[in-house]
Write an enzyme that holds these catalytic residues in place. Structure first.
Site, mmCIF file in Angstrom:
data_model
loop_
_atom_site.group_PDB
_atom_site.id
_atom_site.type_symbol
_atom_site.label_atom_id
_atom_site.label_comp_id
_atom_site.label_asym_id
_atom_site.label_seq_id
_atom_site.Cartn_x
_atom_site.Cartn_y
_atom_site.Cartn_z
ATOM 1 N N LYS A 1 2.726 -3.444 11.169
ATOM 2 C CA LYS A 1 3.987 -2.782 11.510
ATOM 3 C C LYS A 1 5.208 -3.598 11.089
ATOM 4 O O LYS A 1 6.291 -3.055 10.910
ATOM 5 C CB LYS A 1 4.021 -2.447 12.996
ATOM 6 C CG LYS A 1 3.004 -1.349 13.302
ATOM 7 C CD LYS A 1 2.960 -0.956 14.744
ATOM 8 C CE LYS A 1 2.010 0.212 14.963
ATOM 9 N NZ LYS A 1 0.590 -0.142 14.738
HETATM 10 C C1 LIG Z 1 -0.485 0.764 14.408
HETATM 11 C C2 LIG Z 1 -1.773 0.182 13.938
HETATM 12 C C3 LIG Z 1 -2.764 0.968 13.299
HETATM 13 C C4 LIG Z 1 -2.627 2.460 13.115
HETATM 14 O O1 LIG Z 1 -1.665 2.807 12.152
HETATM 15 P P1 LIG Z 1 -1.067 4.299 12.118
HETATM 16 O O2 LIG Z 1 0.063 4.234 11.164
HETATM 17 O O3 LIG Z 1 -0.620 4.576 13.523
HETATM 18 O O4 LIG Z 1 -2.161 5.200 11.685
HETATM 19 C C5 LIG Z 1 -3.914 0.337 12.846
HETATM 20 N N1 LIG Z 1 -4.111 -0.982 13.038
HETATM 21 C C6 LIG Z 1 -3.197 -1.762 13.643
HETATM 22 C C7 LIG Z 1 -3.490 -3.209 13.839
HETATM 23 C C8 LIG Z 1 -1.993 -1.220 14.103
HETATM 24 O O5 LIG Z 1 -1.105 -2.021 14.717
#
Ligand SMILES: *Cc1c(COP(=O)(O)O)cnc(C)c1O
Length: 494
Positions: free
Chosen positions: A111
């Protein structure tokens, strides 16, 4: 290029208006009216992440100038924020698979790639729209998003951030990561309740028109930092291009050759960014949607029925424990050729009955691009173990779901790039447990150190020294006090 609502209930807006507004006020999400094309020669010879980000974002954010985007990119992606000069480096697992490591940023999860640039995009968006309000970002988090948003928005001009998390409901490391955040515009609040209480509390604040009027009078607006905001989603499109160009440069594939991407998925944001990259002309054959035991998406892609009325599981890949994948709406809009009526009907069904079913034509269009599957928690552990013992490569539980699914589809014979969404150190206890159950201790910090010793890898910089940092946020409130807490905190930001 303009943006419009997936449900046809808002006028067309510019990119900066879409980012400044966040989501469509009447419900629905902003999507590009038509997806721009980016020819392979415009990115294939650019060697740095920053250089590649520029033409990609210029195509998507057409009302930002070249110079504005250059500023956003160079501020977001430097050696202070990402501990790899490639920003998103590629690791070659075997002859047919590579891993794009999305976790070199300040909170050790993917993120960061979007949340590091989003505040700069928001700042320019507000200026372009003549929006002089002070923006207060409200976030409900089950752990990871909160810290990534805090790191991104701390000290951002004209913007403040308040994060709510369930008291006792996040790991000790996650709690300390958030509670030690610096910055004169950040607040972190523990709520006596669970994640749903935090989430519905924040949603109520957004829907509270009295509160909005009261705040607007003081020159304040509320906004959100999650992937329903285009400013959070579009930076994720970039790394599909950089990973592809990297693979060509290293001779893993020929220029123009189609590849598969395999994405551990929760809210459908990351994989949707890959879909937009494909629509922009990046040679992608299939996108593999990898789910955990909360397999609402895997079931949807298998049957055409989206049904959120089901048991919710807490798993060892907590960031994928989601039953309503918000960004699927944008994907359905795109695969139906922008059929707002259909999308509107499905989302009305989902709100009323908890499920919807797509028609045959839509199902076929989806099958053209998506492959999917899911694995359970034991398979997550065995994949971590197998990947380490076969390739000497350490992965976290979320990434393990991607790796397992790429193995499942191996017989397709396509070169596959797997998204690695978190550093293994972020989930040290689970990773250590999967490698050697006897090594696990109850103390998460001990697990981090043991994992580092066992693997010979340095601890991720985001997790170093948190135990020693001063705790700056220690407010705990009852769940019916979120409104007054926001009002009180806001006065300290102005
Ligand atoms: C947020 C997240 C995901 C999922 O990603 P999306 O964009 O919500 O599909 C997968 N792995 C980790 C470690 C995350 O923080």
């Amino acid at each position: 290029m303009m943006y419009e609502s997936t449900r046809g209930n808002y006028s067309k807006v510019t990119a900066s208006q879409a980012i400044s507004l966040g989501m469509v006020p009447a419900g629905g999400l902003f999507v590009p009216q038509s997806v721009p094309q980016l020819g392979v020669d415009s990115y294939i010879n650019l060697s740095s992440y920053q250089e590649t980000a520029l033409p990609v974002l210029e195509k998507l954010l057409t009302d930002y100038s070249h110079q504005e985007l250059s500023i956003c990119i160079s501020k977001a992606y430097d050696r202070e924020t990402f501990d790899s000069s490639s920003v998103v480096p590629l690791f070659d697992l075997d002859e047919q698979r590579s891993v794009m490591e999305l976790w070199h940023g300040p909170t050790a999860a993917f993120k960061d790639v979007a949340l590091q640039i989003m505040p700069y995009l928001t700042d320019f968006a507000k200026r372009k729209c003549g929006n002089t309000m002070h923006t207060v970002i409200l976030v409900a988090t089950s752990g990871d998003t909160g810290k990534a948003a805090l790191e991104g928005f701390k000290n951002a001009p004209g913007i403040s951030i308040v994060v709510f998390y369930p008291h006792g409901g996040v790991s000790e490391i996650q709690r300390l990561q958030m509670a030690t955040t610096e910055g004169n515009n950040t607040a972190v609040v523990a709520v006596r309740g669970n994640f749903d209480d935090c989430q519905s509390g924040v949603k109520e604040l957004f829907a509270d028109s009295l509160l909005r009027t009261e705040l607007n009078k003081k020159g304040i607006e509320l906004s959100s930092a999650n992937s329903i905001n285009w400013g959070r989603l579009c930076p994720q499109i970039v790394y599909y291009f950089t990973a592809y160009a990297d693979a060509v440069r290293r001779g893993r594939i020929k220029k123009g050759e189609a590849v598969d991407f395999c994405i551990p998925t929760g809210n459908f944001g990351n994989i949707l960014a890959g879909y937009y990259a494909k629509c922009m002309g990046l040679p992608i054959d299939k996108l593999i949607c990898a789910s955990n035991k909360n397999r609402v998406l895997a079931d949807f892609f298998a049957t055409g029925i989206y049904n959120r009325k089901r048991e919710f599981y807490r798993t060892n890949a907590p960031s994928m424990d989601i039953l309503v994948s918000s960004n699927l709406e944008r994907f359905l809009y795109a695969v139906t050729g922008g059929n707002k009526g259909l999308v509107e009907t499905w989302y009305r069904d989902l709100a009323r009955n908890g499920s919807f079913t797509v028609d045959e034509t839509t199902k076929k269009a989806i099958d053209e691009v998506i492959l999917s599957g899911w694995i359970d928690e034991d398979q997550v552990c065995s994949t971590i173990n197998r990947t380490y013992n076969t390739y000497g490569y350490l992965i976290d539980p979320h990434t393990a779901i991607g790796v397992a699914l790429s193995e499942f589809f191996r017989k397709r014979g396509r070169y596959t790039i797997i998204a690695s969404t978190a550093s293994p150190f972020k989930f040290s206890r689970d990773v250590l447990g999967a490698l050697d159950g006897r090594a696990v201790s109850d103390n998460e910090f001990d697990c981090i150190i043991k994992l580092s010793e066992m693997s010979g890898l340095p601890v991720h910089y985001a997790l170093e020294g948190i135990r020693e940092r001063p705790v700056l946020h220690n407010r705990v409130i009852d769940k019916d006090k979120m409104r007054e807490t926001v009002l009180e905190i806001i006065t300290t930001f102005l």
